[in-house]
Enzyme design. Structure first.
Site, mmCIF file in Angstrom:
data_model
loop_
_atom_site.group_PDB
_atom_site.id
_atom_site.type_symbol
_atom_site.label_atom_id
_atom_site.label_comp_id
_atom_site.label_asym_id
_atom_site.label_seq_id
_atom_site.Cartn_x
_atom_site.Cartn_y
_atom_site.Cartn_z
ATOM 1 N N ASP A 52 0.878 -1.177 0.000
ATOM 2 C CA ASP A 52 0.000 0.000 0.000
ATOM 3 C C ASP A 52 0.911 1.222 0.000
ATOM 4 O O ASP A 52 1.868 1.272 0.780
ATOM 5 C CB ASP A 52 -0.896 -0.007 1.274
ATOM 6 C CG ASP A 52 -2.050 0.982 1.176
ATOM 7 O OD1 ASP A 52 -1.791 2.166 0.870
ATOM 8 O OD2 ASP A 52 -3.204 0.583 1.406
ATOM 9 N N ASP A 56 -15.394 -11.053 -7.992
ATOM 10 C CA ASP A 56 -16.744 -10.546 -7.697
ATOM 11 C C ASP A 56 -17.047 -9.346 -8.590
ATOM 12 O O ASP A 56 -18.160 -8.827 -8.578
ATOM 13 C CB ASP A 56 -16.842 -10.136 -6.218
ATOM 14 C CG ASP A 56 -18.255 -9.718 -5.839
ATOM 15 O OD1 ASP A 56 -19.190 -10.514 -6.083
ATOM 16 O OD2 ASP A 56 -18.448 -8.585 -5.332
ATOM 17 N N GLU A 65 -18.496 -5.426 -16.538
ATOM 18 C CA GLU A 65 -19.693 -5.918 -15.835
ATOM 19 C C GLU A 65 -20.935 -5.055 -16.047
ATOM 20 O O GLU A 65 -22.059 -5.489 -15.787
ATOM 21 C CB GLU A 65 -19.424 -6.022 -14.321
ATOM 22 C CG GLU A 65 -19.287 -4.682 -13.608
ATOM 23 C CD GLU A 65 -19.049 -4.834 -12.105
ATOM 24 O OE1 GLU A 65 -18.129 -5.576 -11.723
ATOM 25 O OE2 GLU A 65 -19.787 -4.190 -11.329
ATOM 26 N N HIS A 89 -20.853 -9.198 -8.345
ATOM 27 C CA HIS A 89 -20.754 -7.985 -7.516
ATOM 28 C C HIS A 89 -21.722 -8.053 -6.326
ATOM 29 O O HIS A 89 -22.566 -7.177 -6.147
ATOM 30 C CB HIS A 89 -21.026 -6.729 -8.370
ATOM 31 C CG HIS A 89 -20.323 -5.517 -7.850
ATOM 32 N ND1 HIS A 89 -19.695 -4.602 -8.655
ATOM 33 C CD2 HIS A 89 -20.135 -5.069 -6.574
ATOM 34 C CE1 HIS A 89 -19.164 -3.647 -7.914
ATOM 35 N NE2 HIS A 89 -19.421 -3.911 -6.640
ATOM 36 N N ARG A 138 -12.548 -3.688 -7.974
ATOM 37 C CA ARG A 138 -13.130 -3.143 -9.202
ATOM 38 C C ARG A 138 -12.545 -3.920 -10.372
ATOM 39 O O ARG A 138 -11.341 -4.196 -10.400
ATOM 40 C CB ARG A 138 -12.813 -1.646 -9.356
ATOM 41 C CG ARG A 138 -13.665 -0.738 -8.474
ATOM 42 C CD ARG A 138 -15.147 -0.740 -8.863
ATOM 43 N NE ARG A 138 -15.963 0.105 -8.003
ATOM 44 C CZ ARG A 138 -16.658 -0.315 -6.943
ATOM 45 N NH1 ARG A 138 -16.638 -1.598 -6.614
ATOM 46 N NH2 ARG A 138 -17.382 0.526 -6.242
#
Ligand code: NAD
Length: 333
Positions: free
Chosen positions: A174, A258, A263, A295, A234
Protein backbone atom coordinates in the site's frame (compact mmCIF):
# COMPACT_ATOMS: atom_id res chain seq x y z
CA UNK A 1 -36.07 16.57 -1.07
CA UNK A 2 -37.17 14.95 -4.32
CA UNK A 3 -34.71 12.20 -5.20
CA UNK A 4 -34.55 10.05 -8.34
CA UNK A 5 -33.17 6.65 -7.33
CA UNK A 6 -31.67 4.93 -10.37
CA UNK A 7 -30.92 1.19 -10.79
CA UNK A 8 -33.51 0.36 -8.15
CA UNK A 9 -33.97 -3.29 -7.23
CA UNK A 10 -36.63 -4.48 -4.78
CA UNK A 11 -34.02 -4.66 -1.99
CA UNK A 12 -32.97 -1.02 -2.58
CA UNK A 13 -36.57 0.09 -2.31
CA UNK A 14 -37.02 -1.90 0.91
CA UNK A 15 -33.93 -0.62 2.72
CA UNK A 16 -34.11 3.00 1.49
CA UNK A 17 -37.83 3.27 2.30
CA UNK A 18 -37.22 1.98 5.83
CA UNK A 19 -34.33 4.42 6.39
CA UNK A 20 -36.43 7.29 5.00
CA UNK A 21 -39.46 6.64 7.20
CA UNK A 22 -38.67 9.50 9.63
CA UNK A 23 -37.02 11.85 7.13
CA UNK A 24 -39.78 12.01 4.53
CA UNK A 25 -37.81 12.55 1.35
CA UNK A 26 -39.76 12.03 -1.85
CA UNK A 27 -37.95 8.99 -3.26
CA UNK A 28 -38.78 8.16 -6.84
CA UNK A 29 -37.64 4.59 -7.49
CA UNK A 30 -36.53 4.04 -11.08
CA UNK A 31 -35.51 0.64 -12.40
CA UNK A 32 -33.37 1.79 -15.36
CA UNK A 33 -29.68 2.34 -15.07
CA UNK A 34 -28.61 6.00 -15.30
CA UNK A 35 -27.37 6.66 -18.85
CA UNK A 36 -27.50 9.65 -21.21
CA UNK A 37 -30.83 8.23 -22.45
CA UNK A 38 -32.43 7.82 -19.00
CA UNK A 39 -31.04 10.97 -17.34
CA UNK A 40 -34.18 12.91 -18.27
CA UNK A 41 -36.16 10.72 -15.84
CA UNK A 42 -34.58 12.82 -13.05
CA UNK A 43 -36.13 16.00 -14.39
CA UNK A 44 -37.57 18.00 -11.48
CA UNK A 45 -35.54 16.15 -8.83
CA UNK A 46 -33.04 17.95 -6.61
CA UNK A 47 -30.93 14.85 -6.16
CA UNK A 48 -30.03 11.64 -7.92
CA UNK A 49 -29.18 8.47 -6.02
CA UNK A 50 -26.93 6.19 -8.09
CA UNK A 51 -25.17 2.83 -7.86
CA UNK A 52 -21.87 1.42 -9.12
CA UNK A 53 -22.78 0.76 -12.75
CA UNK A 54 -24.69 3.99 -13.32
CA UNK A 55 -23.09 6.30 -15.85
CA UNK A 56 -21.94 9.53 -14.20
CA UNK A 57 -19.81 10.73 -17.07
CA UNK A 58 -19.72 14.21 -18.61
CA UNK A 59 -22.84 13.91 -20.75
CA UNK A 60 -25.05 12.56 -17.97
CA UNK A 61 -23.84 15.12 -15.41
CA UNK A 62 -24.45 17.97 -17.84
CA UNK A 63 -27.98 16.73 -18.55
CA UNK A 64 -28.74 16.30 -14.86
CA UNK A 65 -27.41 19.76 -13.97
CA UNK A 66 -29.37 21.34 -16.83
CA UNK A 67 -32.53 19.71 -15.41
CA UNK A 68 -31.92 21.17 -11.95
CA UNK A 69 -30.19 18.32 -10.12
CA UNK A 70 -27.75 19.69 -7.52
CA UNK A 71 -26.72 16.58 -5.62
CA UNK A 72 -25.51 13.06 -6.51
CA UNK A 73 -25.76 10.55 -3.64
CA UNK A 74 -23.81 7.37 -4.41
CA UNK A 75 -25.00 4.17 -2.75
CA UNK A 76 -21.39 2.95 -2.88
CA UNK A 77 -17.98 3.64 -1.42
CA UNK A 78 -16.21 3.65 -4.80
CA UNK A 79 -16.60 6.74 -6.96
CA UNK A 80 -14.37 5.82 -9.92
CA UNK A 81 -17.44 6.05 -12.20
CA UNK A 82 -18.00 9.77 -11.52
CA UNK A 83 -16.44 12.45 -13.74
CA UNK A 84 -15.35 14.62 -10.84
CA UNK A 85 -13.89 17.44 -12.95
CA UNK A 86 -17.28 17.91 -14.64
CA UNK A 87 -19.14 17.63 -11.33
CA UNK A 88 -16.95 20.40 -9.88
CA UNK A 89 -17.34 22.58 -12.96
CA UNK A 90 -21.13 22.25 -12.72
CA UNK A 91 -21.15 22.90 -8.97
CA UNK A 92 -22.68 19.49 -8.21
CA UNK A 93 -22.23 18.00 -4.76
CA UNK A 94 -21.32 14.30 -4.80
CA UNK A 95 -21.55 12.21 -1.65
CA UNK A 96 -20.87 8.52 -1.08
CA UNK A 97 -21.10 5.90 1.64
CA UNK A 98 -17.46 5.71 2.75
CA UNK A 99 -17.94 2.73 5.02
CA UNK A 100 -20.93 0.46 5.37
CA UNK A 101 -19.51 -2.93 6.21
CA UNK A 102 -15.93 -3.79 5.36
CA UNK A 103 -16.79 -7.16 6.96
CA UNK A 104 -19.33 -7.93 4.23
CA UNK A 105 -16.77 -7.55 1.45
CA UNK A 106 -13.92 -9.10 3.43
CA UNK A 107 -15.98 -12.17 4.36
CA UNK A 108 -17.09 -12.66 0.75
CA UNK A 109 -13.45 -12.38 -0.33
CA UNK A 110 -12.51 -15.18 2.06
CA UNK A 111 -15.57 -17.17 0.91
CA UNK A 112 -14.22 -17.05 -2.65
CA UNK A 113 -10.79 -18.21 -1.45
CA UNK A 114 -12.21 -21.13 0.51
CA UNK A 115 -14.68 -22.17 -2.18
CA UNK A 116 -11.99 -22.11 -4.86
CA UNK A 117 -9.42 -23.91 -2.76
CA UNK A 118 -11.75 -26.68 -1.56
CA UNK A 119 -13.80 -26.66 -4.81
CA UNK A 120 -17.06 -26.31 -2.91
CA UNK A 121 -18.94 -25.34 -6.08
CA UNK A 122 -17.82 -28.55 -7.81
CA UNK A 123 -18.49 -30.73 -4.76
CA UNK A 124 -22.00 -29.27 -4.44
CA UNK A 125 -22.87 -30.32 -7.98
CA UNK A 126 -21.25 -33.74 -7.63
CA UNK A 127 -23.08 -34.66 -4.46
CA UNK A 128 -26.42 -33.63 -5.96
CA UNK A 129 -25.71 -36.16 -8.72
CA UNK A 130 -24.71 -38.79 -6.15
CA UNK A 131 -21.11 -38.59 -7.31
CA UNK A 132 -19.09 -38.91 -4.11
CA UNK A 133 -15.67 -39.28 -5.76
CA UNK A 134 -12.95 -37.00 -4.38
CA UNK A 135 -10.69 -37.03 -7.41
CA UNK A 136 -10.18 -33.46 -8.58
CA UNK A 137 -11.23 -31.93 -5.26
CA UNK A 138 -7.79 -31.83 -3.61
CA UNK A 139 -7.20 -28.54 -1.79
CA UNK A 140 -4.42 -27.10 0.34
CA UNK A 141 -4.18 -25.87 3.94
CA UNK A 142 -4.45 -22.08 4.05
CA UNK A 143 -2.69 -22.29 7.42
CA UNK A 144 0.97 -21.46 6.86
CA UNK A 145 0.46 -20.10 3.35
CA UNK A 146 1.46 -16.58 2.32
CA UNK A 147 -1.35 -14.22 1.36
CA UNK A 148 -0.61 -10.89 -0.30
CA UNK A 149 -3.12 -8.10 0.35
CA UNK A 150 -2.92 -5.23 -2.15
CA UNK A 151 -4.43 -2.20 -0.40
CA UNK A 152 -4.78 -2.23 3.38
CA UNK A 153 -7.69 0.19 3.77
CA UNK A 154 -10.90 -0.77 5.55
CA UNK A 155 -11.60 -3.94 3.56
CA UNK A 156 -8.01 -5.06 2.97
CA UNK A 157 -7.16 -4.77 6.67
CA UNK A 158 -10.24 -6.76 7.57
CA UNK A 159 -9.28 -9.52 5.10
CA UNK A 160 -5.74 -9.49 6.52
CA UNK A 161 -7.04 -9.96 10.08
CA UNK A 162 -9.33 -12.84 9.10
CA UNK A 163 -6.49 -14.60 7.29
CA UNK A 164 -4.06 -13.99 10.15
CA UNK A 165 -6.63 -15.83 12.25
CA UNK A 166 -6.40 -18.75 9.82
CA UNK A 167 -2.66 -18.94 10.51
CA UNK A 168 -1.61 -17.44 7.19
CA UNK A 169 1.49 -15.30 6.79
CA UNK A 170 -0.02 -12.04 5.57
CA UNK A 171 2.06 -9.52 3.63
CA UNK A 172 0.75 -6.30 2.16
CA UNK A 173 1.43 -3.51 -0.26
CA UNK A 174 0.00 0.00 0.00
CA UNK A 175 1.51 3.39 -0.87
CA UNK A 176 0.18 4.62 2.51
CA UNK A 177 1.21 2.05 5.13
CA UNK A 178 -0.92 2.02 8.27
CA UNK A 179 0.69 1.55 11.70
CA UNK A 180 -2.36 -0.40 12.91
CA UNK A 181 -1.77 -2.93 10.14
CA UNK A 182 1.90 -3.34 11.05
CA UNK A 183 0.91 -3.64 14.72
CA UNK A 184 -1.38 -6.53 13.74
CA UNK A 185 1.70 -8.44 12.53
CA UNK A 186 1.27 -7.76 8.82
CA UNK A 187 4.45 -6.90 6.96
CA UNK A 188 4.49 -4.26 4.22
CA UNK A 189 6.60 -5.26 1.24
CA UNK A 190 7.07 -3.76 -2.25
CA UNK A 191 4.45 -4.97 -4.74
CA UNK A 192 7.02 -6.97 -6.68
CA UNK A 193 7.93 -8.97 -3.56
CA UNK A 194 4.28 -9.48 -2.72
CA UNK A 195 3.67 -10.87 -6.20
CA UNK A 196 6.60 -13.26 -6.08
CA UNK A 197 6.07 -14.54 -2.50
CA UNK A 198 2.28 -14.95 -2.27
CA UNK A 199 0.30 -18.17 -2.70
CA UNK A 200 -2.87 -16.08 -2.69
CA UNK A 201 -3.13 -12.47 -3.90
CA UNK A 202 -6.19 -10.40 -3.08
CA UNK A 203 -6.92 -6.90 -4.42
CA UNK A 204 -8.39 -4.19 -2.18
CA UNK A 205 -7.22 -0.91 -3.68
CA UNK A 206 -9.45 1.59 -5.48
CA UNK A 207 -9.63 1.86 -9.25
CA UNK A 208 -7.74 4.97 -10.37
CA UNK A 209 -5.73 5.80 -13.51
CA UNK A 210 -2.68 4.47 -11.57
CA UNK A 211 -4.25 1.14 -10.65
CA UNK A 212 -6.08 0.35 -13.90
CA UNK A 213 -4.74 -3.03 -15.12
CA UNK A 214 -2.54 -3.27 -12.05
CA UNK A 215 -2.64 -6.98 -12.84
CA UNK A 216 -1.13 -7.13 -16.33
CA UNK A 217 1.02 -9.67 -18.22
CA UNK A 218 4.28 -8.48 -16.56
CA UNK A 219 2.85 -8.68 -13.06
CA UNK A 220 1.28 -12.08 -13.72
CA UNK A 221 4.70 -13.32 -14.87
CA UNK A 222 6.15 -12.21 -11.50
CA UNK A 223 3.62 -14.30 -9.54
CA UNK A 224 4.20 -17.80 -8.16
CA UNK A 225 3.15 -20.50 -10.59
CA UNK A 226 -0.33 -21.71 -9.68
CA UNK A 227 -1.16 -18.58 -7.64
CA UNK A 228 -4.72 -17.86 -6.48
CA UNK A 229 -5.86 -14.38 -7.57
CA UNK A 230 -8.93 -12.76 -6.00
CA UNK A 231 -10.53 -9.47 -7.04
CA UNK A 232 -13.50 -8.11 -5.10
CA UNK A 233 -12.57 -4.44 -5.68
CA UNK A 234 -13.13 -3.14 -9.20
CA UNK A 235 -13.00 -5.13 -12.43
CA UNK A 236 -10.56 -2.93 -14.32
CA UNK A 237 -7.79 -3.55 -11.77
CA UNK A 238 -7.30 -6.75 -13.75
CA UNK A 239 -6.48 -7.07 -17.45
CA UNK A 240 -9.00 -9.81 -18.28
CA UNK A 241 -7.25 -11.05 -21.44
CA UNK A 242 -3.95 -11.34 -19.54
CA UNK A 243 -5.63 -13.33 -16.81
CA UNK A 244 -7.22 -15.66 -19.36
CA UNK A 245 -3.75 -16.29 -20.83
CA UNK A 246 -2.41 -16.90 -17.31
CA UNK A 247 -5.17 -19.45 -16.67
CA UNK A 248 -4.55 -21.19 -19.99
CA UNK A 249 -0.83 -21.62 -19.35
CA UNK A 250 -1.24 -22.56 -15.67
CA UNK A 251 0.54 -19.52 -14.25
CA UNK A 252 -2.74 -18.65 -12.49
CA UNK A 253 -4.05 -21.68 -10.64
CA UNK A 254 -7.27 -20.19 -9.30
CA UNK A 255 -9.25 -17.05 -10.07
CA UNK A 256 -12.02 -15.61 -7.90
CA UNK A 257 -13.86 -12.53 -9.12
CA UNK A 258 -16.74 -10.55 -7.70
CA UNK A 259 -16.16 -7.74 -10.17
CA UNK A 260 -15.44 -7.78 -13.88
CA UNK A 261 -14.01 -5.19 -16.23
CA UNK A 262 -17.07 -5.20 -18.50
CA UNK A 263 -19.69 -5.92 -15.84
CA UNK A 264 -21.84 -2.85 -16.56
CA UNK A 265 -24.11 -4.58 -19.08
CA UNK A 266 -24.18 -7.89 -17.20
CA UNK A 267 -24.28 -7.67 -13.45
CA UNK A 268 -27.38 -7.11 -11.31
CA UNK A 269 -29.67 -8.33 -14.11
CA UNK A 270 -31.27 -11.71 -14.83
CA UNK A 271 -29.96 -12.50 -18.32
CA UNK A 272 -30.53 -16.24 -18.06
CA UNK A 273 -32.59 -16.41 -21.27
CA UNK A 274 -30.15 -14.33 -23.32
CA UNK A 275 -27.12 -15.23 -25.41
CA UNK A 276 -24.15 -13.32 -23.96
CA UNK A 277 -21.97 -11.62 -26.52
CA UNK A 278 -19.05 -11.07 -24.14
CA UNK A 279 -16.54 -13.70 -25.28
CA UNK A 280 -14.03 -12.98 -22.50
CA UNK A 281 -16.66 -13.52 -19.83
CA UNK A 282 -17.80 -16.71 -21.53
CA UNK A 283 -14.18 -17.94 -21.76
CA UNK A 284 -13.64 -17.27 -18.04
CA UNK A 285 -16.64 -19.42 -17.27
CA UNK A 286 -15.15 -22.41 -19.11
CA UNK A 287 -12.30 -22.83 -16.60
CA UNK A 288 -12.92 -25.28 -13.76
CA UNK A 289 -10.71 -23.16 -11.47
CA UNK A 290 -12.58 -19.88 -11.93
CA UNK A 291 -15.35 -18.75 -9.61
CA UNK A 292 -17.27 -15.57 -10.42
CA UNK A 293 -19.97 -13.86 -8.39
CA UNK A 294 -21.90 -10.88 -9.73
CA UNK A 295 -20.75 -7.99 -7.52
CA UNK A 296 -22.46 -9.31 -4.42
CA UNK A 297 -19.66 -8.93 -1.88
CA UNK A 298 -21.38 -5.90 -0.30
CA UNK A 299 -24.75 -7.63 -0.15
CA UNK A 300 -25.48 -8.33 3.50
CA UNK A 301 -28.34 -7.07 5.63
CA UNK A 302 -26.00 -4.98 7.75
CA UNK A 303 -24.36 -3.38 4.74
CA UNK A 304 -27.69 -2.62 3.04
CA UNK A 305 -29.04 -1.05 6.25
CA UNK A 306 -25.91 1.10 6.62
CA UNK A 307 -25.88 2.15 2.95
CA UNK A 308 -29.51 3.27 3.21
CA UNK A 309 -29.03 5.03 6.56
CA UNK A 310 -25.93 6.96 5.43
CA UNK A 311 -27.55 7.91 2.12
CA UNK A 312 -30.72 9.24 3.78
CA UNK A 313 -28.64 11.01 6.47
CA UNK A 314 -26.60 12.79 3.81
CA UNK A 315 -29.75 13.93 1.97
CA UNK A 316 -31.28 15.25 5.18
CA UNK A 317 -28.09 16.95 6.38
CA UNK A 318 -27.53 18.66 3.04
CA UNK A 319 -31.15 19.77 2.83
CA UNK A 320 -31.03 21.27 6.35
CA UNK A 321 -27.46 22.50 6.73
CA UNK A 322 -25.79 22.40 3.31
CA UNK A 323 -23.10 20.14 1.79
CA UNK A 324 -20.34 21.23 4.19
CA UNK A 325 -22.21 19.68 7.12
CA UNK A 326 -21.70 16.16 5.67
CA UNK A 327 -18.60 14.42 7.11
CA UNK A 328 -15.51 14.95 4.98
CA UNK A 329 -15.12 11.19 4.40
CA UNK A 330 -18.55 11.05 2.72
CA UNK A 331 -18.00 14.09 0.49
CA UNK A 332 -16.49 13.31 -2.88
CA UNK A 333 -16.86 16.89 -4.17
P1 NAD B 1 -10.20 2.22 1.38
O1 NAD B 1 -10.15 3.58 0.77
O2 NAD B 1 -10.50 2.09 2.85
O3 NAD B 1 -8.80 1.48 1.12
C1 NAD B 1 -8.15 1.47 -0.11
C2 NAD B 1 -6.66 1.30 0.16
O4 NAD B 1 -5.99 1.11 -1.08
C3 NAD B 1 -6.01 2.53 0.84
O5 NAD B 1 -5.29 2.12 1.98
C4 NAD B 1 -5.08 3.07 -0.24
O6 NAD B 1 -3.91 3.69 0.28
C5 NAD B 1 -4.75 1.79 -1.00
N1 NAD B 1 -4.19 2.00 -2.32
C6 NAD B 1 -4.39 3.03 -3.18
N2 NAD B 1 -3.64 2.82 -4.30
C7 NAD B 1 -2.97 1.65 -4.12
C8 NAD B 1 -2.05 0.92 -4.91
N3 NAD B 1 -1.65 1.36 -6.10
N4 NAD B 1 -1.57 -0.24 -4.41
C9 NAD B 1 -1.95 -0.70 -3.20
N5 NAD B 1 -2.82 -0.04 -2.41
C10 NAD B 1 -3.32 1.12 -2.88
O7 NAD B 1 -11.21 1.39 0.50
P2 NAD B 1 -12.08 0.11 0.94
O8 NAD B 1 -13.35 0.56 1.55
O9 NAD B 1 -11.20 -0.83 1.67
O10 NAD B 1 -12.46 -0.46 -0.51
C11 NAD B 1 -11.49 -1.13 -1.31
C12 NAD B 1 -12.09 -1.44 -2.67
O11 NAD B 1 -13.22 -2.31 -2.54
C13 NAD B 1 -12.58 -0.24 -3.46
O12 NAD B 1 -12.08 -0.36 -4.78
C14 NAD B 1 -14.06 -0.40 -3.53
O13 NAD B 1 -14.55 0.13 -4.73
C15 NAD B 1 -14.20 -1.91 -3.48
N6 NAD B 1 -15.50 -2.37 -2.97
C16 NAD B 1 -16.10 -3.45 -3.56
C17 NAD B 1 -17.34 -3.91 -3.08
C18 NAD B 1 -18.03 -5.12 -3.67
O14 NAD B 1 -19.22 -5.33 -3.40
N7 NAD B 1 -17.36 -5.97 -4.43
C19 NAD B 1 -17.95 -3.24 -2.03
C20 NAD B 1 -17.31 -2.16 -1.44
C21 NAD B 1 -16.08 -1.72 -1.92
Amino acid sequence: MRVSVFSTKPYDREFLSAANSMDGHELEFLEPRLTPQTAKLASGAAAVCAFVNDDLGTEVLERLAADGVRLIALRSAGFNHVDLATARRLGLTVVRVPEYSPYAVAEHTVALMLALNRKVYRAYNRVREHNFALTGLLGFDLHGRTVGVVGTGKIGFCVARILSGFGCRVIASDPYPDDAVTAAGIEYVPLQRLLSESDVITLHCPLTPDTEHLINPDRIAQMRRGVMLINTSRGALVDTRAVIDGLKNGQIGYLGLDVYEEETDLFFEDLSDRVLDDDDFSRLNTFPNVLITGHQAFFTEEAMRNIAATTIDSLTTIEREGPNAVPQSARVC
